[in-house]
Design a protein around this motif. Structure first.
Motif, PDB file in Angstrom:
ATOM      1  N   CYS A   6      42.748  49.601  31.834  1.00  0.00           N
ATOM      2  CA  CYS A   6      43.279  50.459  32.909  1.00  0.00           C
ATOM      3  C   CYS A   6      43.577  49.678  34.179  1.00  0.00           C
ATOM      4  O   CYS A   6      44.527  49.999  34.907  1.00  0.00           O
ATOM      5  N   GLN A   7      42.771  48.657  34.475  1.00  0.00           N
ATOM      6  CA  GLN A   7      42.988  47.875  35.688  1.00  0.00           C
ATOM      7  C   GLN A   7      43.968  46.718  35.463  1.00  0.00           C
ATOM      8  O   GLN A   7      44.284  46.003  36.416  1.00  0.00           O
ATOM      9  N   GLY A   8      44.427  46.541  34.265  1.00  0.00           N
ATOM     10  CA  GLY A   8      45.382  45.473  33.994  1.00  0.00           C
ATOM     11  C   GLY A   8      44.810  44.096  34.264  1.00  0.00           C
ATOM     12  O   GLY A   8      45.502  43.221  34.815  1.00  0.00           O
ATOM     13  N   ILE A   9      43.555  43.859  33.862  1.00  0.00           N
ATOM     14  CA  ILE A   9      42.888  42.596  34.134  1.00  0.00           C
ATOM     15  C   ILE A   9      43.640  41.449  33.452  1.00  0.00           C
ATOM     16  O   ILE A   9      44.006  41.535  32.282  1.00  0.00           O
ATOM     17  N   THR A  10      43.854  40.371  34.199  1.00  0.00           N
ATOM     18  CA  THR A  10      44.546  39.200  33.654  1.00  0.00           C
ATOM     19  C   THR A  10      43.591  38.057  33.340  1.00  0.00           C
ATOM     20  O   THR A  10      43.889  37.223  32.478  1.00  0.00           O
ATOM     21  N   VAL A  11      42.454  37.979  34.060  1.00  0.00           N
ATOM     22  CA  VAL A  11      41.489  36.899  33.857  1.00  0.00           C
ATOM     23  C   VAL A  11      40.103  37.509  33.696  1.00  0.00           C
ATOM     24  O   VAL A  11      39.637  38.237  34.582  1.00  0.00           O
ATOM     25  N   LEU A  12      39.453  37.200  32.575  1.00  0.00           N
ATOM     26  CA  LEU A  12      38.135  37.742  32.275  1.00  0.00           C
ATOM     27  C   LEU A  12      37.170  36.596  32.034  1.00  0.00           C
ATOM     28  O   LEU A  12      37.454  35.695  31.238  1.00  0.00           O
ATOM     29  N   ARG A  13      36.033  36.627  32.726  1.00  0.00           N
ATOM     30  CA  ARG A  13      34.972  35.667  32.455  1.00  0.00           C
ATOM     31  C   ARG A  13      33.773  36.429  31.919  1.00  0.00           C
ATOM     32  O   ARG A  13      33.306  37.385  32.544  1.00  0.00           O
ATOM     33  N   ALA A  14      33.259  36.024  30.762  1.00  0.00           N
ATOM     34  CA  ALA A  14      32.144  36.746  30.163  1.00  0.00           C
ATOM     35  C   ALA A  14      31.406  35.832  29.200  1.00  0.00           C
ATOM     36  O   ALA A  14      31.981  34.872  28.664  1.00  0.00           O
ATOM     37  N   ALA A  15      30.134  36.145  28.994  1.00  0.00           N
ATOM     38  CA  ALA A  15      29.319  35.390  28.042  1.00  0.00           C
ATOM     39  C   ALA A  15      29.680  35.817  26.621  1.00  0.00           C
ATOM     40  O   ALA A  15      30.156  36.934  26.386  1.00  0.00           O
ATOM     41  N   PRO A  16      29.455  34.940  25.634  1.00  0.00           N
ATOM     42  CA  PRO A  16      29.723  35.310  24.242  1.00  0.00           C
ATOM     43  C   PRO A  16      29.009  36.580  23.808  1.00  0.00           C
ATOM     44  O   PRO A  16      29.550  37.356  23.015  1.00  0.00           O
ATOM     45  N   GLN A  26      43.174  49.452  22.837  1.00  0.00           N
ATOM     46  CA  GLN A  26      43.397  49.266  24.273  1.00  0.00           C
ATOM     47  C   GLN A  26      44.626  48.393  24.519  1.00  0.00           C
ATOM     48  O   GLN A  26      44.919  47.476  23.746  1.00  0.00           O
ATOM     49  N   ASP A  27      45.329  48.701  25.607  1.00  0.00           N
ATOM     50  CA  ASP A  27      46.479  47.890  26.003  1.00  0.00           C
ATOM     51  C   ASP A  27      45.982  46.740  26.882  1.00  0.00           C
ATOM     52  O   ASP A  27      45.769  46.897  28.087  1.00  0.00           O
ATOM     53  N   LEU A  28      45.790  45.585  26.276  1.00  0.00           N
ATOM     54  CA  LEU A  28      45.322  44.400  26.997  1.00  0.00           C
ATOM     55  C   LEU A  28      46.435  43.367  27.113  1.00  0.00           C
ATOM     56  O   LEU A  28      46.186  42.162  27.191  1.00  0.00           O
ATOM     57  N   SER A  29      47.676  43.837  27.181  1.00  0.00           N
ATOM     58  CA  SER A  29      48.818  42.930  27.187  1.00  0.00           C
ATOM     59  C   SER A  29      48.876  42.056  28.434  1.00  0.00           C
ATOM     60  O   SER A  29      49.494  40.987  28.422  1.00  0.00           O
ATOM     61  N   ARG A  30      48.229  42.488  29.533  1.00  0.00           N
ATOM     62  CA  ARG A  30      48.269  41.686  30.765  1.00  0.00           C
ATOM     63  C   ARG A  30      47.208  40.587  30.768  1.00  0.00           C
ATOM     64  O   ARG A  30      47.283  39.665  31.575  1.00  0.00           O
ATOM     65  N   LEU A  31      46.235  40.696  29.884  1.00  0.00           N
ATOM     66  CA  LEU A  31      45.184  39.684  29.827  1.00  0.00           C
ATOM     67  C   LEU A  31      45.786  38.354  29.370  1.00  0.00           C
ATOM     68  O   LEU A  31      46.424  38.272  28.332  1.00  0.00           O
ATOM     69  N   ARG A  32      45.583  37.298  30.177  1.00  0.00           N
ATOM     70  CA  ARG A  32      46.158  35.994  29.841  1.00  0.00           C
ATOM     71  C   ARG A  32      45.110  34.919  29.608  1.00  0.00           C
ATOM     72  O   ARG A  32      45.379  33.923  28.931  1.00  0.00           O
ATOM     73  N   THR A  33      43.895  35.099  30.181  1.00  0.00           N
ATOM     74  CA  THR A  33      42.891  34.045  30.118  1.00  0.00           C
ATOM     75  C   THR A  33      41.509  34.649  29.944  1.00  0.00           C
ATOM     76  O   THR A  33      41.157  35.599  30.650  1.00  0.00           O
ATOM     77  N   VAL A  34      40.730  34.091  29.027  1.00  0.00           N
ATOM     78  CA  VAL A  34      39.323  34.435  28.871  1.00  0.00           C
ATOM     79  C   VAL A  34      38.514  33.174  29.158  1.00  0.00           C
ATOM     80  O   VAL A  34      38.735  32.135  28.525  1.00  0.00           O
ATOM     81  N   VAL A  35      37.611  33.270  30.128  1.00  0.00           N
ATOM     82  CA  VAL A  35      36.742  32.150  30.492  1.00  0.00           C
ATOM     83  C   VAL A  35      35.375  32.414  29.885  1.00  0.00           C
ATOM     84  O   VAL A  35      34.745  33.437  30.163  1.00  0.00           O
ATOM     85  N   LEU A  36      34.911  31.502  29.043  1.00  0.00           N
ATOM     86  CA  LEU A  36      33.666  31.693  28.317  1.00  0.00           C
ATOM     87  C   LEU A  36      32.497  31.151  29.123  1.00  0.00           C
ATOM     88  O   LEU A  36      32.531  30.008  29.592  1.00  0.00           O
ATOM     89  N   ALA A  37      31.474  31.961  29.288  1.00  0.00           N
ATOM     90  CA  ALA A  37      30.240  31.501  29.906  1.00  0.00           C
ATOM     91  C   ALA A  37      29.401  30.788  28.854  1.00  0.00           C
ATOM     92  O   ALA A  37      29.755  30.727  27.677  1.00  0.00           O
ATOM     93  N   GLY A  38      28.259  30.234  29.270  1.00  0.00           N
ATOM     94  CA  GLY A  38      27.404  29.505  28.341  1.00  0.00           C
ATOM     95  C   GLY A  38      26.813  30.403  27.276  1.00  0.00           C
ATOM     96  O   GLY A  38      26.658  31.610  27.469  1.00  0.00           O
TER      97      GLY A  38
END
Length: 366
Positions: free
Chosen positions: A247-257, A272-284
């Motif tokens: 819903c918020q059109g998140i483009t960059v997500l950082r989250a743990a595995p 879900q429509d996650l078409s705007r998401l471009r990058t996932v940053v993986l935590a430890g």
């Protein structure tokens, strides 16, 4: 000097190496851009900067000076973001404490850290005689009164910016004193590596008490992007989080595995429509068997994946146990491997080092 006058001049003298300096530049350059969104609250860069300056004035009137520590016992919220930036602007270091932690633990941590001031709603619950000043978020939001001048603080990058918390191997909380230079090392490399810009919408999922929050709190606002804070009351369920991302059109997500694995299992990402998401940053952390492959299968094919180490970690985070899949644009941001000396324990709690810096010194090779 009134808050309005200070607001016109307080970015001219900032050392470029300070953690909050890039935000001040963005706010002056693009005051009308959206900066912070949380539920029904929306703030532009100019509005956020105005609130930070107002809070800075109140904190100065409460006795906060350069080199002090300020405890911030607030839930994840715009008020907390404003307070952390206001503390930094005075040359002080913020010490976030989760208001959901048991009261005895909060009292013990605050008693040992001896902060100059406490910002909290419901300060009376803590019953700490060692706190010279207590301020609520509501008080910081009021218009500043009086003509007291807030002096310019010529803070240096080697000074402490914050004290963050991590769980040690025995489960006890460890505190890490992080300098402006160390934090900026993480933030700057993330901004460059991820090419953050004004069109990005970055999800804010992490507790401000932990090292993961440095990326979310400072990288978006250093690059003209928008920070979307997730409602902490919905922290656990996967489905609300998946809807938030869409819903918020998140483009960059950082989250743990672990969180990403929950999203895969219960978030119904395929609906879900996650078409705007471009990058996932993986935590430890390590993935469950096949977890990374399932995540990639459910997310859009254009999404890139990165790993980011944070101050306080004694080693870089773990890549998926089977390594990146062929063709996966996985990258690991550089980090020194000698961070273990940043934390020493005493009486079951850490002894804060003179300089808990985890990034490399200026000009030093990684």
């Amino acid at each position: 000097m009134t808050a309005a006058k200070l607001d016109c001049t307080d970015t001219e003298w900032l050392d470029a190496g300070l953690l909050h300096a890039p935000f001040c530049t963005m706010a002056r350059r693009y005051p009308g851009r959206p900066a912070l969104v949380c539920r029904d609250r929306f703030m532009t860069y100019g509005e956020l900067r105005e609130r930070i300056v107002r809070s800075r004035t109140h904190l100065h009137q409460a006795g906060v000076r350069q080199g002090d520590r300020v405890a911030v016992v607030l839930p994840t919220s715009p008020d907390a973001v404003i307070t952390l930036y206001a503390v930094l602007s005075l040359g002080a270091a913020y010490v976030p404490v989760d208001p959901c932690w048991p009261l005895p633990l909060q009292r013990e941590l605050l008693g040992r850290l001896q902060p100059r001031a406490l910002v909290a709603d419901g300060c009376e619950r803590l019953h700490l005689a060692c706190l010279p000043s207590r301020v609520t978020a509501a008080q910081l939001a009021r218009p500043a009164c009086g003509e007291e001048e807030v002096p310019r603080v010529a803070a240096a990058p080697e000074l402490s910016a914050c004290v963050l918390w991590a769980r040690g191997s025995a489960g006890a909380l460890q505190g890490v004193q992080v300098s402006h230079r160390a934090a900026r090392h993480v933030v700057d490399r993330a901004c460059d590596e991820l090419a953050l810009g004004c069109g990005d919408r970055v999800a804010g999922l992490s507790s401000f008490c932990h090292g993961a929050s440095l990326f979310e709190l400072f990288a978006p606002l250093a690059s003209g992007a928008t920070l979307y804070l997730y409602d902490a009351s919905n922290a656990a369920p996967a489905a609300p989080l998946a809807r938030f991302l869409a819903c918020q059109g998140i483009t960059v997500l950082r989250a743990a595995p672990t969180m990403l694995a929950l999203l895969v299992a219960g978030g119904r990402l395929d609906t879900q429509d996650l078409s705007r998401l471009r990058t996932v940053v993986l935590a430890g952390g390590r993935w469950p068997a096949g977890g990374f492959e399932r995540l990639r299968a459910l997310l859009p094919g254009h999404v890139t994946y990165h790993e980011l180490c944070r101050p306080g970690e004694t080693a870089p985070p773990c890549l998926p146990s089977d390594g990146p899949l062929p063709g996966s644009p996985m990258a690991t941001l550089p980090v020194r491997r000698s961070n273990a000396a940043a934390v020493e324990r005493w009486d079951g709690l850490p002894r804060l080092m003179e300089d808990g810096e985890c990034g490399p010194p200026d000009g030093a090779p990684l």
